[in-house]
Design an enzyme around this catalytic site. Structure first.
Site, mmCIF file in Angstrom:
data_model
loop_
_atom_site.group_PDB
_atom_site.id
_atom_site.type_symbol
_atom_site.label_atom_id
_atom_site.label_comp_id
_atom_site.label_asym_id
_atom_site.label_seq_id
_atom_site.Cartn_x
_atom_site.Cartn_y
_atom_site.Cartn_z
ATOM 1 N N TYR A 58 41.175 24.719 36.661
ATOM 2 C CA TYR A 58 42.417 25.365 36.264
ATOM 3 C C TYR A 58 43.373 24.316 35.722
ATOM 4 O O TYR A 58 43.908 23.497 36.439
ATOM 5 C CB TYR A 58 43.063 26.092 37.441
ATOM 6 C CG TYR A 58 42.228 27.199 38.054
ATOM 7 C CD1 TYR A 58 41.191 27.792 37.347
ATOM 8 C CD2 TYR A 58 42.473 27.646 39.339
ATOM 9 C CE1 TYR A 58 40.421 28.800 37.908
ATOM 10 C CE2 TYR A 58 41.724 28.662 39.913
ATOM 11 C CZ TYR A 58 40.695 29.237 39.202
ATOM 12 O OH TYR A 58 39.944 30.230 39.771
ATOM 13 N N HIS A 124 31.878 27.256 42.035
ATOM 14 C CA HIS A 124 32.495 28.151 41.056
ATOM 15 C C HIS A 124 31.442 28.931 40.275
ATOM 16 O O HIS A 124 31.585 30.134 40.065
ATOM 17 C CB HIS A 124 33.361 27.323 40.098
ATOM 18 C CG HIS A 124 34.586 28.032 39.646
ATOM 19 N ND1 HIS A 124 35.717 27.384 39.220
ATOM 20 C CD2 HIS A 124 34.884 29.351 39.554
ATOM 21 C CE1 HIS A 124 36.642 28.260 38.875
ATOM 22 N NE2 HIS A 124 36.159 29.461 39.068
ATOM 23 N N PRO A 219 42.733 41.516 43.106
ATOM 24 C CA PRO A 219 42.941 42.774 43.843
ATOM 25 C C PRO A 219 43.989 43.680 43.219
ATOM 26 O O PRO A 219 44.078 44.858 43.573
ATOM 27 C CB PRO A 219 43.388 42.289 45.225
ATOM 28 C CG PRO A 219 44.080 40.994 44.950
ATOM 29 C CD PRO A 219 43.267 40.356 43.845
ATOM 30 N N LEU A 220 44.773 43.145 42.279
ATOM 31 C CA LEU A 220 45.773 43.951 41.578
ATOM 32 C C LEU A 220 45.336 44.280 40.149
ATOM 33 O O LEU A 220 46.160 44.667 39.315
ATOM 34 C CB LEU A 220 47.120 43.221 41.559
ATOM 35 C CG LEU A 220 47.772 43.056 42.932
ATOM 36 C CD1 LEU A 220 49.023 42.189 42.836
ATOM 37 C CD2 LEU A 220 48.111 44.416 43.537
ATOM 38 N N GLY A 221 44.031 44.111 39.888
ATOM 39 C CA GLY A 221 43.533 44.462 38.560
ATOM 40 C C GLY A 221 44.204 43.677 37.455
ATOM 41 O O GLY A 221 44.633 44.259 36.452
ATOM 42 N N GLY A 223 47.031 42.500 37.361
ATOM 43 C CA GLY A 223 48.415 42.928 37.218
ATOM 44 C C GLY A 223 48.602 44.389 36.867
ATOM 45 O O GLY A 223 49.704 44.931 37.020
#
Length: 331
Positions: A58, A124, A219-221, A223
């Protein structure tokens, strides 16, 4: 915040984690500000969000450097999860699972993170040119050396097809069974959300029966499930959502009934938001599940952390289960 445990070693973490990738990688670069990101990490620790998830790629490297500035002051409050196995070049990413590289990568991550020990070191991606047992064996040597406490396997992006019923995690499970013979898997990280439920079929049960922690990525798709994204608003060219099949204007509009359903459930929980309901749904999938929503802004960190206090009823869960399947431009 509620505490949950990861793997046979029973490593304790806050029930909701923090994905640090958006602070330096994959999302709109114009909104990546170091000072704001540092505040977000401090806000997370203040709220009991201890699991900080990063990776050497990252940035590359800048995300670990950023976390190192916080860990230098607050290492005892944090559970550090980072990853190795991917190299970032000019316009390409390649896997590297050679044992020598794994050792060098770990030492470099320790320096950037300003710590002596990584709590969870994840592979990863598997290197197709190196037997996965050799890569995992090198990672196990890091545990023996005291540089790492537990090993994790990252299955995000390990599939080419997201549609349900296609056995998309079968290959991942075969790899997990191989590495499990070398050294215990402490946690598996894979996508799980209201609009990406494929892990529920085989991967999540596989982890549960073996006492392996499950880190729910996205988990929030990305956003979408927060309800804060504007349909047709567009994304910056360097944002991964600009090329995501579920983020075309047509598909964002088509998937609005999912957000609308989360809003209906949220109204029964006072001031709860759709995003908090989405996280509460992930938390309800098992005591070994820890959602790791990614963000770079303190106010989203606070909102996500508060989701750990929500308890969905059987009626809530049934209503969410009945929501339509997410659509993408591949459909």
């Amino acid at each position: 915040m509620e505490r949950r445990t990861i793997g046979a070693a029973a490593l304790g973490v806050g029930a909701v984690g923090l994905g640090c990738m958006p602070m330096s990688w994959a999302y709109s670069s114009s909104e990546q500000h170091g000072v704001t990101s540092l505040r977000a990490v401090h806000t997370a620790l203040d709220a009991g969000v201890s699991l900080l998830d990063t990776a050497d790629m990252y940035g590359p490297f800048t995300n670990e450097l950023l976390l190192g500035r916080v860990l230098k002051e607050r290492r005892e409050e944090a559970f550090v999860s980072t990853k190795c196995g991917l190299l970032v070049g000019d316009q390409h990413i390649v896997a590297n699972g050679r044992p020598g590289y794994v050792h060098r990568a770990c030492d470099a991550s320790l320096r950037r993170l300003q710590t002596d020990t990584i709590d969870l070191y994840q592979l990863h991606r598997a290197d197709p040119e190196v037997p996965i047992e050799e890569t995992w064996g090198a990672m196990a040597e890091l545990v023996t050396a005291g540089k790492v406490r537990a090993l994790g396997f990252c299955a995000v992006g390990a599939r080419a097809d997201r549609r349900a019923g296609t056995g998309i995690h079968d290959g991942t499970i075969r790899q997990l069974e191989r590495v499990q013979q070398v050294f215990p898997v402490g946690a598996v990280q894979a996508e799980l959300s209201v609009w990406s439920r494929e892990a529920l079929a085989t991967l999540l049960p596989w982890c549960e029966t073996r006492g392996i922690g499950f880190l729910a990525a996205m988990p929030l798709g990305n956003g979408y499930l927060t309800g804060a994204l504007t349909t047709g608003g567009g994304f910056e060219p360097d944002d991964v959502r600009a090329r995501h099949p579920r983020f075309t204007a047509e598909m964002m509009a088509a998937n609005q009934p999912i957000v609308a359903g989360l809003r209906r459930v949220a109204r029964r929980h006072g001031s709860a938001t759709p995003g908090q309901i989405a996280l509460a749904w992930v938390l309800a999938q098992g005591r070994h599940v820890v959602p790791v929503p990614g963000t770079k802004k303190p106010h989203w960190v606070t909102e996500n952390a508060c989701a750990s206090a929500l308890k969905l009823s059987e009626h809530d869960l049934a209503e969410i289960a009945a929501l339509p399947t997410a659509r993408g431009s591949w459909d």
